[in-house]
Write an enzyme that holds these catalytic residues in place. Structure first.
Site, short mmCIF file in Angstrom:
data_model
loop_
_atom_site.label_atom_id
_atom_site.label_comp_id
_atom_site.label_asym_id
_atom_site.label_seq_id
_atom_site.Cartn_x
_atom_site.Cartn_y
_atom_site.Cartn_z
N GLY A 173 0.81 -1.21 0.00
CA GLY A 173 0.00 0.00 0.00
C GLY A 173 0.84 1.26 0.00
CG HIS A 174 4.53 1.35 0.47
ND1 HIS A 174 4.17 0.32 1.31
CD2 HIS A 174 5.73 0.99 -0.05
CE1 HIS A 174 5.12 -0.60 1.31
NE2 HIS A 174 6.07 -0.22 0.48
NE ARG A 175 2.50 7.00 -5.52
CZ ARG A 175 2.63 8.22 -6.01
NH1 ARG A 175 3.61 8.50 -6.87
NH2 ARG A 175 1.80 9.18 -5.68
#
Length: 121
Positions: free
Chosen positions: A44-46
Site C-alpha cells: 500500500g505504498h510506492r
C-alpha cells in the site's frame, strides 16, 4: 513497469537449488520477509528511490501494481520467479494462501522519507 525474472534453479534427488547471482538490477542493501498473513493486504505504498525484488518462497499471493499510467496484477506462486518492482510503482500484496512466505530484497536501506502513501488516481 514491473517484470518477472526467472531464477536459475537445479533439481535432483536432494532437492532444488535456486540461485540469485548477478540477476538483480541493483545491489542488495536490505532484505525482509513476511509470514502469517491472513486475509489482510500488505504494502500500500510506492517509493521515491527504492527498487525491490519480491519472491514467493512458499504458498502464493497476488501483487497489484500501478505505475501512474498502467495497472497490472501478478500472481506469485513459485520460488523460481522474482518480481522486480520499479521506483514509483504503487504495490499491494494480497490473497495470501496459508503458510505463504514473501521475501523481498531492496536496493536501499530503510528510509521512511522514501515512502509515498498516496495512490495514483
Amino acid at each position: 513497469m514491473s517484470y518477472i525474472i526467472d531464477l536459475e534453479h537445479y533439481n535432483d534427488e536432494r532437492g532444488t537449488l535456486t540461485v540469485i547471482d548477478k540477476v538483480l538490477p541493483f545491489e542488495i542493501k536490505r532484505s525482509y520477509y513476511i509470514t502469517g498473513v491472513n486475509h489482510l493486504t500488505r504494502g500500500g505504498h510506492r517509493h521515491k528511490q527504492l527498487v525491490e525484488a519480491v519472491i514467493c518462497m512458499n504458498g502464493s499471493f497476488k501483487v497489484g501494481l500501478h505505475n501512474g499510467t498502467k495497472q497490472q496484477e501478478i500472481s506469485l506462486d513459485s520460488p523460481h520467479k522474482c518480481l522486480i518492482i520499479e521506483v514509483g510503482e504503487w504495490h499491494n500484496f494480497y490473497d495470501f494462501t496459508p503458510n505463504s512466505v514473501l521475501v523481498s530484497f531492496a536496493s536501499t536501506h530503510y528510509d521512511p522519507e522514501d515512502y509515498i502513501y498516496e495512490p495514483y488516481s
